[in-house]
Motif scaffolding. Structure first.
Motif, PDB file in Angstrom:
ATOM      1  N   LEU A 170      56.467  48.879  43.001  1.00  0.00           N
ATOM      2  CA  LEU A 170      55.486  48.143  42.223  1.00  0.00           C
ATOM      3  C   LEU A 170      54.005  48.433  42.639  1.00  0.00           C
ATOM      4  O   LEU A 170      53.269  48.788  41.792  1.00  0.00           O
ATOM      5  N   VAL A 171      53.740  48.500  43.947  1.00  0.00           N
ATOM      6  CA  VAL A 171      52.548  48.746  44.299  1.00  0.00           C
ATOM      7  C   VAL A 171      51.893  50.210  43.964  1.00  0.00           C
ATOM      8  O   VAL A 171      50.620  50.407  43.973  1.00  0.00           O
ATOM      9  N   GLU A 172      52.654  51.013  43.569  1.00  0.00           N
ATOM     10  CA  GLU A 172      52.281  52.605  43.133  1.00  0.00           C
ATOM     11  C   GLU A 172      52.276  52.615  41.635  1.00  0.00           C
ATOM     12  O   GLU A 172      52.028  53.614  41.135  1.00  0.00           O
ATOM     13  N   ARG A 173      52.567  51.538  40.938  1.00  0.00           N
ATOM     14  CA  ARG A 173      52.524  51.280  39.520  1.00  0.00           C
ATOM     15  C   ARG A 173      50.961  51.499  39.111  1.00  0.00           C
ATOM     16  O   ARG A 173      50.154  50.943  39.757  1.00  0.00           O
ATOM     17  N   ASP A 174      50.679  52.005  37.751  1.00  0.00           N
ATOM     18  CA  ASP A 174      49.574  52.141  37.362  1.00  0.00           C
ATOM     19  C   ASP A 174      48.678  50.912  37.283  1.00  0.00           C
ATOM     20  O   ASP A 174      47.339  50.768  37.461  1.00  0.00           O
ATOM     21  N   PHE A 175      49.436  49.884  36.560  1.00  0.00           N
ATOM     22  CA  PHE A 175      48.810  48.312  36.396  1.00  0.00           C
ATOM     23  C   PHE A 175      48.357  47.773  37.898  1.00  0.00           C
ATOM     24  O   PHE A 175      47.183  47.050  37.758  1.00  0.00           O
ATOM     25  N   ILE A 176      48.945  48.275  38.881  1.00  0.00           N
ATOM     26  CA  ILE A 176      48.542  47.861  40.085  1.00  0.00           C
ATOM     27  C   ILE A 176      47.254  48.225  40.665  1.00  0.00           C
ATOM     28  O   ILE A 176      46.436  47.666  41.041  1.00  0.00           O
ATOM     29  N   LEU A 177      47.333  49.778  40.235  1.00  0.00           N
ATOM     30  CA  LEU A 177      46.269  50.388  40.966  1.00  0.00           C
ATOM     31  C   LEU A 177      45.010  50.125  40.003  1.00  0.00           C
ATOM     32  O   LEU A 177      43.683  49.970  40.695  1.00  0.00           O
ATOM     33  N   ALA A 178      45.197  49.782  38.555  1.00  0.00           N
ATOM     34  CA  ALA A 178      44.063  49.396  37.806  1.00  0.00           C
ATOM     35  C   ALA A 178      43.667  47.971  38.242  1.00  0.00           C
ATOM     36  O   ALA A 178      42.111  47.694  38.330  1.00  0.00           O
ATOM     37  N   GLU A 179      44.189  47.091  38.618  1.00  0.00           N
ATOM     38  CA  GLU A 179      44.187  45.799  39.115  1.00  0.00           C
ATOM     39  C   GLU A 179      42.910  45.791  40.480  1.00  0.00           C
ATOM     40  O   GLU A 179      42.212  45.321  40.563  1.00  0.00           O
ATOM     41  N   ARG A 180      43.503  46.934  41.380  1.00  0.00           N
ATOM     42  CA  ARG A 180      42.742  46.962  42.593  1.00  0.00           C
ATOM     43  C   ARG A 180      41.522  47.808  42.200  1.00  0.00           C
ATOM     44  O   ARG A 180      40.481  47.251  42.858  1.00  0.00           O
ATOM     45  N   MET A 182      39.765  47.183  39.417  1.00  0.00           N
ATOM     46  CA  MET A 182      38.898  46.100  38.927  1.00  0.00           C
ATOM     47  C   MET A 182      38.260  45.087  39.907  1.00  0.00           C
ATOM     48  O   MET A 182      37.871  43.948  39.801  1.00  0.00           O
ATOM     49  N   GLY A 183      38.739  45.285  41.388  1.00  0.00           N
ATOM     50  CA  GLY A 183      38.271  44.360  42.370  1.00  0.00           C
ATOM     51  C   GLY A 183      39.379  43.234  42.842  1.00  0.00           C
ATOM     52  O   GLY A 183      39.000  42.228  43.224  1.00  0.00           O
ATOM     53  N   ALA A 184      40.716  43.187  42.179  1.00  0.00           N
ATOM     54  CA  ALA A 184      41.634  42.202  42.236  1.00  0.00           C
ATOM     55  C   ALA A 184      41.997  42.014  43.671  1.00  0.00           C
ATOM     56  O   ALA A 184      42.149  43.004  44.370  1.00  0.00           O
ATOM     57  N   GLY A 185      42.128  40.773  44.313  1.00  0.00           N
ATOM     58  CA  GLY A 185      42.365  40.518  45.711  1.00  0.00           C
ATOM     59  C   GLY A 185      43.673  40.697  45.978  1.00  0.00           C
ATOM     60  O   GLY A 185      44.589  40.624  45.112  1.00  0.00           O
ATOM     61  N   PRO A 186      44.386  40.625  47.026  1.00  0.00           N
ATOM     62  CA  PRO A 186      45.898  40.726  47.521  1.00  0.00           C
ATOM     63  C   PRO A 186      46.404  39.417  46.894  1.00  0.00           C
ATOM     64  O   PRO A 186      47.627  39.541  46.499  1.00  0.00           O
ATOM     65  N   ALA A 187      45.710  38.198  46.836  1.00  0.00           N
ATOM     66  CA  ALA A 187      46.414  37.031  46.290  1.00  0.00           C
ATOM     67  C   ALA A 187      46.922  37.093  44.833  1.00  0.00           C
ATOM     68  O   ALA A 187      47.918  36.755  44.485  1.00  0.00           O
TER      69      ALA A 187
END
Length: 285
Positions: A170-180, A182-187
């Motif tokens: 999951l962490v390698e999916r594009d939507f996770i990378l996009a969230e990161r 955009m500044g989304a935190g781990p929580a």
């Protein structure tokens, strides 16, 4: 998957329905044991033994017979359902939570921290689960809650491995990378994107693991290091009666059948849940 279609899919599987009926019977017995049991589980009755002091076989008065101390076996099995089910739910629920925490943290963090967590998981896997449980139970004073803790400490590794694998994908999916980006935190990432994807896995393993937990509790009690008498559990009922297997087989057969039926029921329901919740399984069979 909508709740209605999920329920219909579950009820269309005869094996799952059979498993649900057995689980419902065990739950009812555990919740209403004082009302359902004809006697108190520790009542030693003079008419519960033959003139020679032997346990009595099943009869109209004692439907499943009596044990070596003149106690009603049916009553002890009904109260034993409460003990076995409670340990199954508490121990397996704790094991699933520990496994999810370790697996998700290892998968999300990666690097040295993730590798260290997974090597610790590998180390725990290297020990035979039953042997490790016996050692832990022998070191600690056996009680209901200690047995639940011991079982949880040896059953979390399988959940951790699966949670780690799914989290890494999951962490390698594009939507996770996009969230990161955009500044989304781990929580936020863990709470909104990773943990919801692991809910089906937790449900399936939570169900399947109860069967393993019930069997492991019965094994520890049979070995004399599980739930201690006079508190009844299905395992210690077998342990107390093992030397009477030939002269009073009902003392071993009925609790053994309860353990087998309950473990099989949870496995059947768990298999059905896995087929329904796993996208790769839908539409098959």
């Amino acid at each position: 998957m909508a709740a209605g279609s999920f329920l219909r899919g579950l009820l269309r599987r005869p094996t799952a329905v059979a498993g649900l009926l057995v689980i419902a019977a065990v739950v009812v017995a555990a919740l209403f044991a004082p009302l359902l049991a004809p006697y108190a589980p520790d009542d030693q009755m003079f008419d519960g033994l033959s003139l020679e002091g032997a346990p009595l076989p099943p009869s109209a008065q004692f439907l499943l017979g009596t044990d070596t101390l003149g106690r009603d076996l049916l009553s002890r099995l009904v109260f034993g359902a409460r003990t076995s089910l409670l340990i199954g739910l508490v121990a397996n629920g704790t094991a699933v939570m520990i496994g999810l925490f370790v697996g998700v943290m290892a998968g999300y963090l990666g690097g040295f921290a993730g590798a260290a967590l997974m090597r610790f998981t590998d180390l725990m896997t290297a020990f035979p689960a039953l042997l490790l449980a016996i050692v832990l139970a022998a070191l600690l004073k056996p009680s209901l809650w200690i047995v639940a803790l011991v079982i949880a400490m040896v059953n979390w590794v399988q959940v951790a491995r699966i949670a780690y694998t799914e989290t890494r994908s999951l962490v390698e999916r594009d939507f996770i990378l996009a969230e990161r980006a955009m500044g989304a935190g781990p929580a936020r990432i863990l709470g909104l994107h990773i943990l919801p994807h692991l809910v089906p896995t937790a449900i399936v393993w939570g169900t399947l693991g109860i069967a393993t937990t019930v069997l492991l509790e019965a094994t520890l009690s049979f070995l004399g290091i599980g739930v201690q008498p006079p508190e009844p559990s299905w395992g210690n009922i077998v342990f107390e009666s093992q030397s009477y297997f030939e002269s009073a087989p009902w003392l071993v057969f009925f609790p053994g059948a309860a353990i087998l039926a309950t473990a099989l029921a949870f496995n059947l329901v768990g298999d059905a849940l896995r087929d329904l919740l796993d996208p790769t399984q839908r539409g098959r069979g």
